[in-house]
Design a protein around this motif. Structure first.
Motif, PDB file in Angstrom:
ATOM      1  N   LEU A  84      -9.937  -6.932  -4.097  1.00 52.01           N
ATOM      2  CA  LEU A  84     -10.126  -5.502  -4.373  1.00 52.01           C
ATOM      3  C   LEU A  84      -9.469  -5.069  -5.677  1.00 52.01           C
ATOM      4  O   LEU A  84      -8.907  -3.980  -5.782  1.00 52.01           O
ATOM      5  CB  LEU A  84      -9.611  -4.654  -3.203  1.00 52.01           C
ATOM      6  CG  LEU A  84     -10.160  -5.031  -1.813  1.00 52.01           C
ATOM      7  CD1 LEU A  84      -9.553  -4.139  -0.733  1.00 52.01           C
ATOM      8  CD2 LEU A  84     -11.677  -4.959  -1.783  1.00 52.01           C
ATOM      9  N   SER A  85      -9.579  -5.936  -6.679  1.00 51.22           N
ATOM     10  CA  SER A  85      -9.075  -5.635  -8.013  1.00 51.22           C
ATOM     11  C   SER A  85     -10.240  -5.197  -8.898  1.00 51.22           C
ATOM     12  O   SER A  85     -11.274  -5.876  -8.950  1.00 51.22           O
ATOM     13  CB  SER A  85      -8.403  -6.873  -8.616  1.00 51.22           C
ATOM     14  OG  SER A  85      -8.157  -6.694  -9.997  1.00 51.22           O
ATOM     15  N   VAL A 128      -8.913  -5.890   5.598  1.00 52.22           N
ATOM     16  CA  VAL A 128      -8.242  -5.908   6.900  1.00 52.22           C
ATOM     17  C   VAL A 128      -6.833  -6.493   6.761  1.00 52.22           C
ATOM     18  O   VAL A 128      -5.847  -5.947   7.281  1.00 52.22           O
ATOM     19  CB  VAL A 128      -9.056  -6.724   7.919  1.00 52.22           C
ATOM     20  CG1 VAL A 128      -8.269  -6.915   9.215  1.00 52.22           C
ATOM     21  CG2 VAL A 128     -10.390  -6.044   8.204  1.00 52.22           C
ATOM     22  N   ILE A 129      -6.749  -7.620   6.046  1.00 59.14           N
ATOM     23  CA  ILE A 129      -5.462  -8.308   5.876  1.00 59.14           C
ATOM     24  C   ILE A 129      -4.467  -7.439   5.113  1.00 59.14           C
ATOM     25  O   ILE A 129      -3.284  -7.339   5.478  1.00 59.14           O
ATOM     26  CB  ILE A 129      -5.683  -9.655   5.140  1.00 59.14           C
ATOM     27  CG1 ILE A 129      -6.499 -10.609   6.021  1.00 59.14           C
ATOM     28  CG2 ILE A 129      -4.355 -10.296   4.752  1.00 59.14           C
ATOM     29  CD1 ILE A 129      -7.010 -11.832   5.283  1.00 59.14           C
ATOM     30  N   VAL A 173      -0.650  -7.604   6.553  1.00 57.11           N
ATOM     31  CA  VAL A 173      -0.426  -9.021   6.853  1.00 57.11           C
ATOM     32  C   VAL A 173      -0.006  -9.720   5.566  1.00 57.11           C
ATOM     33  O   VAL A 173       0.818 -10.646   5.566  1.00 57.11           O
ATOM     34  CB  VAL A 173      -1.701  -9.660   7.442  1.00 57.11           C
ATOM     35  CG1 VAL A 173      -1.505 -11.161   7.655  1.00 57.11           C
ATOM     36  CG2 VAL A 173      -2.087  -8.978   8.749  1.00 57.11           C
ATOM     37  N   LYS A 174      -0.614  -9.298   4.468  1.00 58.82           N
ATOM     38  CA  LYS A 174      -0.206  -9.699   3.129  1.00 58.82           C
ATOM     39  C   LYS A 174       0.012  -8.436   2.293  1.00 58.82           C
ATOM     40  O   LYS A 174      -0.632  -7.404   2.524  1.00 58.82           O
ATOM     41  CB  LYS A 174      -1.282 -10.572   2.466  1.00 58.82           C
ATOM     42  CG  LYS A 174      -1.376 -11.983   3.013  1.00 58.82           C
ATOM     43  CD  LYS A 174      -0.287 -12.868   2.452  1.00 58.82           C
ATOM     44  CE  LYS A 174      -0.522 -14.336   2.761  1.00 58.82           C
ATOM     45  NZ  LYS A 174       0.469 -15.213   2.129  1.00 58.82           N
ATOM     46  N   GLU A 175       0.896  -8.522   1.320  1.00 55.82           N
ATOM     47  CA  GLU A 175       1.197  -7.384   0.471  1.00 55.82           C
ATOM     48  C   GLU A 175      -0.072  -6.912  -0.253  1.00 55.82           C
ATOM     49  O   GLU A 175      -0.764  -7.717  -0.862  1.00 55.82           O
ATOM     50  CB  GLU A 175       2.274  -7.797  -0.546  1.00 55.82           C
ATOM     51  CG  GLU A 175       3.066  -6.625  -1.105  1.00 55.82           C
ATOM     52  CD  GLU A 175       2.343  -5.947  -2.241  1.00 55.82           C
ATOM     53  OE1 GLU A 175       2.412  -4.705  -2.342  1.00 55.82           O
ATOM     54  OE2 GLU A 175       1.704  -6.658  -3.037  1.00 55.82           O
ATOM     55  N   PRO A 176      -0.432  -5.635  -0.174  1.00 51.28           N
ATOM     56  CA  PRO A 176      -1.707  -5.149  -0.712  1.00 51.28           C
ATOM     57  C   PRO A 176      -1.967  -5.474  -2.177  1.00 51.28           C
ATOM     58  O   PRO A 176      -3.113  -5.718  -2.573  1.00 51.28           O
ATOM     59  CB  PRO A 176      -1.628  -3.627  -0.490  1.00 51.28           C
ATOM     60  CG  PRO A 176      -0.747  -3.482   0.697  1.00 51.28           C
ATOM     61  CD  PRO A 176       0.286  -4.568   0.561  1.00 51.28           C
ATOM     62  N   MET A 177      -0.937  -5.477  -3.020  1.00 50.95           N
ATOM     63  CA  MET A 177      -1.143  -5.734  -4.448  1.00 50.95           C
ATOM     64  C   MET A 177      -1.240  -7.221  -4.780  1.00 50.95           C
ATOM     65  O   MET A 177      -1.426  -7.581  -5.940  1.00 50.95           O
ATOM     66  CB  MET A 177      -0.012  -5.109  -5.254  1.00 50.95           C
ATOM     67  CG  MET A 177      -0.084  -3.590  -5.343  1.00 50.95           C
ATOM     68  SD  MET A 177      -1.599  -3.007  -6.160  1.00 50.95           S
ATOM     69  CE  MET A 177      -1.316  -3.550  -7.838  1.00 50.95           C
TER      70      MET A 177
END
Length: 396
Positions: free
Chosen positions: A144-145, A274-275, A280-284
């Motif tokens: 999502l970059s 979702v992740i 679950v993982k850092e969004p950035m």
């Protein structure tokens, strides 16, 4: 009697299963789904999937051996992306052997020159975009970059420019057909008969390597080697190539690979949403691509290079795995040019002026990002399908 029938049945089913896996080409749509699943597993296992950093590690060694760099680079067998790249190559190599499709494939001299030039351009483009067609486009978009969308735009433009050159070349420079090598006989032995055995040994060797890494507390990079192996296997069995998604709409109008990549990205983006949304993982994570100048310019340069080379970062590895010598030069050109260009961009502080990573939900919100993302790639697939019927963008 019953035991002999059982043995016969097992042998028959084994042969049929082997033929299904290694003699028949896998559907592209299945490969797209499998690659998305494997990319997500790499993301969950360690970090987002990429290839260019592995190439740069190899290029750093070239700079070190030539004296341009004085600092010793990271060992390739301990570098995560380098090892993942080794795995991709090994997976394709094993697949080519087990399907008896490995052979040394030579090319006319001009093709070797184009392979090297294309590799150099891909290396430069990947340096500007901070990623190749995988890390800078496919994974960046899946993470999502906005940089992934910018590079996608550049890749489309670069593919168009590259094809215009090829069209000019066809009209002005005589060419010779590509020479196809065949497995040779050694001491009266047909090498095609032992290729599956060698391929199985490569598979077993990769599994053993994973356990060796695990035994020395390097489980994470050992897993990247094995996951890379699976990606190489899938790509070779399906002949999956990102280049076709950008080349074919202009060259033949074919929309099949565009639709496969679009579906793959929809699944990738939705899954990573979702992740990340659930932390679950850092969004950035995976959002560092220079939007928009670096990704756009890098995409254009990379797009031209992949058309000249006849392969992108991922397909270069799997095509070398089945014996293409032209792509070996592309690999060397990519690795050296990427490492050298990154060195220059860093030394003159150019990268900071090319843009920064922008996370889609930070601009659109989470609620809008997912539907907009899905609609965008559905529109790409629809436009490609329309072009396939009407050939409005076909330049050949």
């Amino acid at each position: 009697m019953a035991s002999s029938e059982l043995v016969s049945s097992i042998n028959r089913q084994t042969r049929e299963g082997f033929a299904l896996l290694f003699e028949q080409e896998w559907p592209k749509w299945l490969a797209g789904i499998l690659i998305t699943v494997l990319a997500l597993l790499i993301f969950l296992w360690d970090s987002p999937w990429g290839i260019a950093n592995g190439y740069r590690n190899w290029g750093d060694w070239m700079l070190y051996f030539t004296g341009i760099n004085t600092e010793k680079p990271f060992a390739p067998w301990l570098h995560p992306m380098s090892l993942s790249n080794f795995g991709l190559f090994a997976g394709a190599f094993a697949s080519a052997l087990m399907s008896r499709q490995f052979s040394i494939r030579r090319a006319p001299r001009l093709e070797y020159a184009k392979g090297l030039a294309g590799g150099i351009l891909m290396g430069v483009g990947a340096a500007f975009a901070k990623g190749c067609n995988v890390g800078g486009f496919f994974t960046a978009t899946g993470m999502l970059s906005f940089g992934g969308i910018a590079m996608m735009t550049g890749l489309i433009a670069g593919a168009w420019i590259g094809l215009k050159y090829l069209l000019w070349e066809m009209e002005n420079i005589p060419s010779k057909p590509m020479a196809q090598g065949k497995p040779k006989r050694a001491g009266g032995m047909d090498l095609t008969k032992i290729q599956p055995l060698i391929g199985m040994m490569v598979l077993i060797g990769t599994i053993v390597a994973f356990y060796v890494y695990s035994s020395i507390d390097k489980t994470v990079i050992g897993g990247l080697l094995f996951l890379g192996f699976l990606i190489g296997l899938v790509m070779h069995r399906s002949r999956f190539c990102f280049v076709r998604a950008f080349r074919c709409p202009f060259m033949t109008g074919e929309a099949g690979m565009v639709k496969v990549v679009a579906i793959s990205l929809i699944l990738y983006g939705a899954s990573s949403a979702v992740i990340k949304w659930a932390w679950v993982k850092e969004p950035m994570m995976g959002v560092y691509h220079p939007f928009f100048i670096g990704s756009l310019v890098g995409g254009v340069i990379f797009g031209i290079g992949m058309i000249l080379a006849g392969g992108c970062a991922s397909s270069t590895l799997w095509r070398i795995g089945e014996g293409h010598l032209k792509l070996v030069l592309a690999l060397f050109g990519f690795s050296f040019a990427n490492a050298f260009t990154v060195k220059l961009l860093t030394a003159y502080d150019i990268m900071s002026k090319l843009g920064s990573g922008i996370f889609m939900p930070d601009v659109l919100t989470w609620q809008l990002t997912i539907p907009v993302f899905i609609l965008f790639f559905l529109a790409w697939a629809v436009i490609a399908g329309w072009n396939e019927e009407n050939e409005k963008f076909v330049i050949f």
